[in-house]
Structure formats: structure tokens, C-alpha cells
Design a protein around this motif. Structure first.
Motif, PDB file in Angstrom:
ATOM      1  N   SER A  16       0.735  -1.159  -0.136  1.00 46.05           N
ATOM      2  CA  SER A  16       0.191  -0.089   0.279  1.00 46.05           C
ATOM      3  C   SER A  16       0.799   1.316  -0.258  1.00 46.05           C
ATOM      4  O   SER A  16       0.459   2.329  -0.521  1.00 46.05           O
ATOM      5  N   THR A  17       2.043   1.271   0.547  1.00 52.28           N
ATOM      6  CA  THR A  17       2.985   2.333   0.498  1.00 52.28           C
ATOM      7  C   THR A  17       3.212   2.435  -1.104  1.00 52.28           C
ATOM      8  O   THR A  17       3.330   3.828  -1.469  1.00 52.28           O
ATOM      9  N   GLN A  18       3.592   1.438  -1.626  1.00 52.14           N
ATOM     10  CA  GLN A  18       3.904   1.531  -3.177  1.00 52.14           C
ATOM     11  C   GLN A  18       2.759   2.298  -3.885  1.00 52.14           C
ATOM     12  O   GLN A  18       3.044   3.199  -4.801  1.00 52.14           O
ATOM     13  N   GLU A  19       1.502   1.904  -3.691  1.00 50.78           N
ATOM     14  CA  GLU A  19       0.395   2.545  -4.152  1.00 50.78           C
ATOM     15  C   GLU A  19       0.180   4.043  -4.091  1.00 50.78           C
ATOM     16  O   GLU A  19      -0.004   4.824  -4.755  1.00 50.78           O
ATOM     17  N   VAL A  20       0.605   4.494  -2.789  1.00 54.93           N
ATOM     18  CA  VAL A  20       0.508   5.862  -2.374  1.00 54.93           C
ATOM     19  C   VAL A  20       1.628   6.577  -3.132  1.00 54.93           C
ATOM     20  O   VAL A  20       1.293   7.649  -3.988  1.00 54.93           O
ATOM     21  N   ILE A  21       2.933   5.930  -3.290  1.00 53.70           N
ATOM     22  CA  ILE A  21       3.997   6.521  -4.103  1.00 53.70           C
ATOM     23  C   ILE A  21       3.585   6.637  -5.519  1.00 53.70           C
ATOM     24  O   ILE A  21       3.762   7.754  -6.102  1.00 53.70           O
ATOM     25  N   ARG A  22       2.870   5.630  -5.960  1.00 53.76           N
ATOM     26  CA  ARG A  22       2.480   5.556  -7.587  1.00 53.76           C
ATOM     27  C   ARG A  22       1.509   6.741  -7.648  1.00 53.76           C
ATOM     28  O   ARG A  22       1.804   7.541  -8.690  1.00 53.76           O
ATOM     29  N   THR A  23       0.441   6.620  -6.844  1.00 55.16           N
ATOM     30  CA  THR A  23      -0.430   7.912  -6.978  1.00 55.16           C
ATOM     31  C   THR A  23       0.123   9.210  -6.941  1.00 55.16           C
ATOM     32  O   THR A  23      -0.153  10.118  -7.912  1.00 55.16           O
ATOM     33  N   ALA A  24       0.860   9.287  -5.891  1.00 50.52           N
ATOM     34  CA  ALA A  24       1.582  10.732  -6.017  1.00 50.52           C
ATOM     35  C   ALA A  24       2.514  11.077  -7.049  1.00 50.52           C
ATOM     36  O   ALA A  24       2.320  12.205  -7.665  1.00 50.52           O
ATOM     37  N   LEU A  25       3.160  10.147  -7.594  1.00 47.41           N
ATOM     38  CA  LEU A  25       3.971  10.463  -8.566  1.00 47.41           C
ATOM     39  C   LEU A  25       3.101  10.757  -9.946  1.00 47.41           C
ATOM     40  O   LEU A  25       3.315  11.621 -10.742  1.00 47.41           O
ATOM     41  N   GLN A  26       2.096   9.936 -10.128  1.00 51.35           N
ATOM     42  CA  GLN A  26       1.096  10.184 -11.333  1.00 51.35           C
ATOM     43  C   GLN A  26       0.673  11.795 -11.172  1.00 51.35           C
ATOM     44  O   GLN A  26       0.446  12.358 -12.245  1.00 51.35           O
ATOM     45  N   THR A  27       0.330  12.063  -9.963  1.00 52.15           N
ATOM     46  CA  THR A  27      -0.356  13.350  -9.593  1.00 52.15           C
ATOM     47  C   THR A  27       0.774  14.395 -10.202  1.00 52.15           C
ATOM     48  O   THR A  27       0.407  15.645 -10.675  1.00 52.15           O
ATOM     49  N   MET A  28       1.863  14.198  -9.952  1.00 56.32           N
ATOM     50  CA  MET A  28       2.957  15.028 -10.184  1.00 56.32           C
ATOM     51  C   MET A  28       3.491  14.986 -11.505  1.00 56.32           C
ATOM     52  O   MET A  28       4.300  15.675 -11.870  1.00 56.32           O
ATOM     53  N   PRO A  32       6.956   6.892 -15.709  1.00 54.57           N
ATOM     54  CA  PRO A  32       6.823   5.684 -15.194  1.00 54.57           C
ATOM     55  C   PRO A  32       8.307   5.322 -14.425  1.00 54.57           C
ATOM     56  O   PRO A  32       8.171   4.564 -13.439  1.00 54.57           O
ATOM     57  N   ALA A  33       9.416   5.739 -15.110  1.00 52.32           N
ATOM     58  CA  ALA A  33      10.590   5.272 -14.457  1.00 52.32           C
ATOM     59  C   ALA A  33      10.809   5.664 -13.277  1.00 52.32           C
ATOM     60  O   ALA A  33      11.536   4.972 -12.289  1.00 52.32           O
ATOM     61  N   MET A  34      10.259   6.890 -13.013  1.00 47.64           N
ATOM     62  CA  MET A  34      10.446   7.375 -11.559  1.00 47.64           C
ATOM     63  C   MET A  34       9.910   6.481 -10.298  1.00 47.64           C
ATOM     64  O   MET A  34      10.447   6.083  -9.421  1.00 47.64           O
ATOM     65  N   TYR A  35       8.597   5.936 -10.642  1.00 54.65           N
ATOM     66  CA  TYR A  35       7.963   4.933  -9.796  1.00 54.65           C
ATOM     67  C   TYR A  35       8.957   3.691  -9.953  1.00 54.65           C
ATOM     68  O   TYR A  35       8.971   3.250  -8.822  1.00 54.65           O
ATOM     69  N   ASP A  36       9.555   3.296 -10.923  1.00 55.20           N
ATOM     70  CA  ASP A  36      10.214   1.998 -11.054  1.00 55.20           C
ATOM     71  C   ASP A  36      11.583   2.176 -10.193  1.00 55.20           C
ATOM     72  O   ASP A  36      11.685   1.231  -9.358  1.00 55.20           O
ATOM     73  N   LEU A  37      11.948   3.285 -10.030  1.00 50.85           N
ATOM     74  CA  LEU A  37      13.003   3.535  -9.329  1.00 50.85           C
ATOM     75  C   LEU A  37      12.622   3.531  -7.412  1.00 50.85           C
ATOM     76  O   LEU A  37      13.510   2.954  -6.697  1.00 50.85           O
ATOM     77  N   LEU A  38      11.760   4.340  -7.196  1.00 53.34           N
ATOM     78  CA  LEU A  38      11.163   4.575  -6.020  1.00 53.34           C
ATOM     79  C   LEU A  38      10.280   3.552  -5.291  1.00 53.34           C
ATOM     80  O   LEU A  38       9.893   3.596  -4.037  1.00 53.34           O
ATOM     81  N   LYS A  39       9.944   2.596  -6.064  1.00 52.53           N
ATOM     82  CA  LYS A  39       9.099   1.568  -5.598  1.00 52.53           C
ATOM     83  C   LYS A  39       9.594   0.713  -4.650  1.00 52.53           C
ATOM     84  O   LYS A  39       8.779  -0.277  -3.939  1.00 52.53           O
ATOM     85  N   GLU A  40      10.770   0.439  -4.521  1.00 54.79           N
ATOM     86  CA  GLU A  40      11.497  -0.578  -3.884  1.00 54.79           C
ATOM     87  C   GLU A  40      12.786   0.325  -3.138  1.00 54.79           C
ATOM     88  O   GLU A  40      13.352   1.281  -3.795  1.00 54.79           O
ATOM     89  N   PRO A  41      13.333  -0.239  -1.973  1.00 56.33           N
ATOM     90  CA  PRO A  41      14.589   0.294  -1.513  1.00 56.33           C
ATOM     91  C   PRO A  41      15.798  -0.008  -2.565  1.00 56.33           C
ATOM     92  O   PRO A  41      15.623  -0.871  -3.248  1.00 56.33           O
ATOM     93  N   ARG A 409      11.504  16.736  -3.689  1.00 55.31           N
ATOM     94  CA  ARG A 409      12.938  17.066  -3.342  1.00 55.31           C
ATOM     95  C   ARG A 409      13.510  15.736  -4.180  1.00 55.31           C
ATOM     96  O   ARG A 409      14.548  15.784  -4.878  1.00 55.31           O
ATOM     97  N   ILE A 410      13.040  14.546  -3.822  1.00 51.48           N
ATOM     98  CA  ILE A 410      13.886  13.349  -4.293  1.00 51.48           C
ATOM     99  C   ILE A 410      13.550  13.348  -5.928  1.00 51.48           C
ATOM    100  O   ILE A 410      14.606  13.104  -6.339  1.00 51.48           O
ATOM    101  N   THR A 411      12.556  13.749  -6.503  1.00 48.98           N
ATOM    102  CA  THR A 411      12.453  13.478  -7.883  1.00 48.98           C
ATOM    103  C   THR A 411      13.205  14.580  -8.482  1.00 48.98           C
ATOM    104  O   THR A 411      13.928  14.396  -9.624  1.00 48.98           O
ATOM    105  N   ARG A 417      20.727  14.450 -10.868  1.00 51.82           N
ATOM    106  CA  ARG A 417      21.892  13.647 -11.144  1.00 51.82           C
ATOM    107  C   ARG A 417      21.847  12.725 -12.392  1.00 51.82           C
ATOM    108  O   ARG A 417      22.928  12.329 -12.695  1.00 51.82           O
ATOM    109  N   GLY A 418      20.830  12.995 -13.130  1.00 48.89           N
ATOM    110  CA  GLY A 418      20.707  12.485 -14.806  1.00 48.89           C
ATOM    111  C   GLY A 418      20.521  11.042 -14.490  1.00 48.89           C
ATOM    112  O   GLY A 418      20.761  10.223 -15.505  1.00 48.89           O
ATOM    113  N   TRP A 419      19.687  10.577 -13.387  1.00 49.02           N
ATOM    114  CA  TRP A 419      19.421   9.168 -13.244  1.00 49.02           C
ATOM    115  C   TRP A 419      18.308   8.783 -13.994  1.00 49.02           C
ATOM    116  O   TRP A 419      18.063   7.607 -14.504  1.00 49.02           O
ATOM    117  N   ILE A 420      17.102   9.891 -14.343  1.00 50.99           N
ATOM    118  CA  ILE A 420      16.178   9.661 -15.165  1.00 50.99           C
ATOM    119  C   ILE A 420      15.816  10.802 -15.809  1.00 50.99           C
ATOM    120  O   ILE A 420      16.030  12.114 -15.263  1.00 50.99           O
TER     121      ILE A 420
END
Ligand SMILES: NC(=O)C1=CN([C@@H]2O[C@H](COP(=O)(O)OP(=O)(O)OC[C@H]3O[C@@H](n4cnc5c(N)ncnc54)[C@H](O)[C@@H]3O)[C@@H](O)[C@H]2O)C=CC1
Ligand SMILES: O=C(O)CCC(=O)C(=O)O
Length: 420
Positions: A16-28, A32-41, A409-411, A417-420
Motif C-alpha cells: 500500500s506504500t507503493q500504491e501511495v507513491i505511485r498515485t503521488a508520482l502520477q499526480t506530479m 513511469p521510470a520514477m516509480y520503478d526507481l522509488l517503488k523499492e529500496p 525533492r527526491i524527484t 543527477r541524470g538518473w532519469i
């Protein structure tokens, strides 16, 4: 609750934490690569720690350290010693730390550690062996500029002191900034012990102002009577609130006229347990739905769920604990007009003063308590306003708003840094 139920719950906390992160990133409007990066440690280390027990046997413990994202700086977060710790829980806790550090503008990403164990049944010698063994096992991936641990459930200044000493021995130089939450004499900061509770008190005051209520005279229930819960009870009692309920791992106490907080503080043990000393105990679940104005979960995850969210009587819920309310329950409470101050904002006082401790260790110059508490109050007041305004402007709940503020700030850092 049996072990498999607990581990299913912890898996739910993670997904469910992944889901909130996904929704927040979509709203922003993030790709999709940003979610792929941040969905796991980004890193998850599992270690085995052999400890010589007092009866001569060797017990092998499992330890975890999760590092969610280090785009902003070293990762940071506590170490939990609790029988219910699982890998999924530690992962979720590290993700919450990233968001928390983002909200309060610290130069850190999120990390977290945990060991499934029960310190209440272990001797001091066994606990020292476990704490030192954990540091030896994770020493390659932690350090003052890599990942900085701190206290969490059932760990304290003594555990931090052993861990700091072990790390300093491995590195062969004194390394106070390896860990925070240390005793003052070893480079700890004034105010760290009470900082989580002070932070909760500051954001609670903001929430009470928004709701047109007063702390003085409000009836408050606090679940958990450890570091966070006990200091909170004292601060709020001193501010004129009526603490009608408290709880711990063994049960809960409720009195609509108000509990004798000073007596309870005096009689609690070092694990934050006191309820077993009284015959008229109720359960934690019964306590959460009792009459009150403000409810403060300050113990563990998954306490307010779809099952009890409709029965919560409080007008404000302030989450001192990490993850006490499921996302489904957040939506139910918001729908019912309950103002939620989410964990990633409400419980940020601890890591803010941990940051101050790390800064003081790095500069070798120490600040007085007044300066620390004033800096903490400024950060948390403005962070509350940022999250509250985001929720109002976008017409979303406070948790999603907090994730958006924290992830921003993370995104940004990831992109620079050029990661995404
Ligand atoms: N200590 C810190 O600096 C910070 C703590 N937190 C969060 O605050 C919460 C409490 O942490 P602390 O007060 O530090 O821990 P603590 O170990 O000092 O106290 C934990 C309290 O929770 C109770 N508890 C344990 N298991 C329970 C269960 N199954 N049901 C009901 N109560 C239970 C214990 O009896 C004790 O009263 C946790 O969610 C932690 O992650 C968040 C930010 C910082
Ligand atoms: O003080 C810290 O560095 C982290 C505290 C923590 O683990 C938390 O906020 O959940």
C-alpha cells in the motif's frame, strides 16, 4: 495474531506504500521510470547474527537494513528490535523515511533497520552482543556519509552507544556521527530523546488551530507509552489536555475523567509498559474507538483499518507511530471529516533532531536545548503548513499531500543527477 497473519499485514503495509507513491508520482506527472526507481529500496541487506546467550547456547538472529534512495544524501533511519519485524516492514519503513526527510528538507534519503527479536526477554549482555553483531554484519554499507542509524521501537541510547562503539572499533577512529540518539556524554544531542514527542505536539497544535479547537481541555487518547507516547503524555498533560486513554503492548487504560499521567509515567518500565499494573485494563483495539477529541497512535503499524475507521470518535488523528493507519482507513476518515496528520509529517521531530545531532558531531560544537527546540519548531510548523496547503489546494487527503511534498525533492535530485 500468528506469524503468517503478521507477515501478510506487513506485506500489505509495503504494497500500500507503493500504491501511495505511485498515485503521488502520477499526480506530479512524473514518468513511469520514477516509480520503478522509488517503488523499492535501492539496497536491502539481510544478515545472520550469531549471539552467545547467557545459558551457553548460540542463537542466530536475522537482521535487515534497507536503504531506499540516496539521491539527496546518505540514508537515515532507526533500527527496530521487535518480535514482529519482517523484511517487508523494514522496506516500507525505509520508504517512509525518504518521504519524511523530504518533507522536512533534510539532506538525507530514507533507511531503516530491524531485527526480529524480543529484547524484553533478553539480558543486557545478550542485547549488547546482538547490537554489536548487527553493526559488524552491516558495517560495509553504513557510515557517517553513507547510512546513519538511530533508535526506533525497543532500541534506545544504550543500544546506540554499543553500536557506535563497535563501529568506531571497526574503523579504528572515534565515529560519533555514525549513529544518532546517543547518550549526551557520547555526542548525543540535547532534546533528541523528547524530539519525536515534541514534534508531534507542535504539529498537533497546528492541526488544532486549523480545526478551531484548543489543546487545553481536549480529551486525548495515546496508543503506546514508550519514548514517543510517554513524552507526549507529559507534554500534552502540561499543556492542559485531559489524557483519557493510554496503552502499551499488554493492554490499555481509559478513564473519561482523565488518567493520572504523573503516576503512570512514574510506574512505567523501560519498555513503556504500565497497563498490567491495573485490574481494569481494556484491549488496544477497544481503546482506539473510545470517546475522545484527538487520537494519537504512537506504537506500531496497522492499528486503524477499514474494520474500525468508521467507529473512531476523534476529530483529529495525529500519527506519532509509523504506519498506524491503512490507506483505506485514511480515505474513510477523510470522508468522515477527520483531520489526519500523517506519520511522515507528525513523527518527523525525531529525525530532525537526529540531523542536528549529526551536524553537531561533524562540526564538534554543541548547541543548547533552547536553540534545538526553536529550530525544530520552525521546521515542523512550516512543514505542516506546506502539507496542509497542498491538501487544500489540490483537494486531496493529508497523506497523499504529504507524499507529494516529500517526493518533490527526491524527484528533483534524481533528475539533476541524470538518473532519469
Ligand atoms: N523513537 C523515535 O525517535 C521515533 C519513533 N517513531 C515511531 O513511534 C512509534 C513508537 O516508537 P517508540 O516510542 O520509539 O518505541 P518504544 O519502544 O519506546 O515504545 C513502544 C511502545 O509501543 C508499545 N507496543 C509495542 N508493541 C505493541 C503492540 N503490539 N500493540 C500495542 N502497543 C505496542 C510498547 O509497549 C511501548 O509502550 C513507532 O512506530 C516508531 O517507529 C517515529 C519517529 C521517531
Ligand atoms: O532519528 C532518526 O534518524 C530516525 C528516526 C526514525 O526511525 C523515524 O523517524 O521513524
Amino acid at each position: 495474531m500468528n506469524v503468517s497473519q503478521k507477515s501478510k499485514e506487513n506485506k500489505d503495509v509495503f504494497t500500500s506504500t507503493q500504491e501511495v507513491i505511485r498515485t503521488a508520482l502520477q499526480t506530479m506527472n512524473e514518468p513511469p521510470a520514477m516509480y520503478d526507481l522509488l517503488k523499492e529500496p535501492m539496497r536491502m541487506l539481510t544478515v545472520r547474527i550469531p549471539v552467545k546467550m547467557d545459558d551457553g547456547s548460540v542463537k542466530v538472529f536475522t537482521g535487515y537494513r534497507a536503504q531506499h534512495n540516496d539521491s539527496i544524501g546518505p540514508t537515515k533511519g532507526g533500527v527496530r528490535f521487535h518480535p514482529d519485524v519482517t523484511e517487508e516492514e523494514v522496506k516500507a519503513l525505509s520508504m517512509w523515511m525518504s518521504i519524511k526527510c523530504g518533507i522536512v528538507n533534510l539532506p538525507y534519503g530514507g533507511g531503516k533497520g530491524g531485527i526480529p527479536c524480543d529484547p524484553r526477554t533478553m539480558s543486557m549482555r545478550e542485547l549488547e552482543g546482538l547490537s554489536r553483531g548487527y553493526v559488524r554484519a552491516i558495517s560495509q554499507i553504513v557510515g557517517p556519509t553513507k547510512d546513519i542509524p538511530a533508535p526506533d521501537v525497543y532500541t534506545n541510547a544504550q543500544v546506540m552507544a554499543w553500536m557506535m562503539d563497535e563501529y568506531s572499533r571497526i574503523r579504528e577512529f572515534d565515529s560519533p556521527s555514525f549513529i544518532t540518539g546517543k547518550p549526551i556524554v557520547l555526542g548525543g544531542s540535547y532534546g533528541r530523546e523528547s524530539s519525536t514527542a515534541l514534534g508531534v505536539t507542535i504539529v498537533l497544535q497546528e492541526a488544532v488551530n486549523m480545526a478551531g479547537m484548543n489543546v487545553k481541555g481536549s480529551r486525548i487518547i495515546i496508543q503506546g507509552f514508550g519514548n514517543a507516547g510517554s513524552f507526549l503524555a507529559k507534554f500534552l498533560h502540561d499543556a492542559g489536555a485531559i489524557i483519557v486513554g493510554i496503552s502499551d503492548a499488554r493492554g490499555a487504560l481509559y478513564n473519561q475523567e482523565g488518567l493520572d499521567i504523573l503516576e503512570l509515567l512514574d510506574r512505567r518500565d523501560s519498555f513503556g509498559t504500565v497497563s498490567h499494573l491495573f485490574p481494569d485494563r481494556i484491549t488496544n483495539q477497544e481503546l482506539l474507538v473510545k470517546e475522545c477529541d484527538i487520537l494519537i497512535p504512537a506504537a506500531i503499524e496497522n492499528q486503524i483499518t477499514e474494520q474500525n475507521a468508521h467507529e473512531i470518535k476523534a476529530k483529529i488523528v495525529v500519527e506519532a507511530a509509523n504506519g498506524p493507519t491503512t490507506y483505506a482507513a485514511t480515505e474513510i476518515l477523510t470522508e468522515r471529516g477527520v483531520l489526519i496528520v500523517p506519520d511522515v509529517l507528525a513523527s518527523a521531530g525525531g529525525v530532525v533532531v537526529s540531523y542536528f545531532e549529526w551536524v553537531q558531531n561533524n562540526q564538534g560544537y554543541y548547541w543548547p536545548l533552547e536553540e534545538i527546540n526553536e529550530k525544530l519548531a520552525n521546521i515542523l510548523t512550516s512543514s505542516f503548513q506546506k502539507v496542509y496547503q497542498t491538501a487544500q489546494t489540490r483537494g486531496i487527503n493529508m497523506r497523499l499531500a504529504a507524499y507529494i511534498v516529500g517526493l518533490k525533492r527526491i524527484t528533483e535530485a534524481v533528475k539533476w543527477r541524470g538518473w532519469i
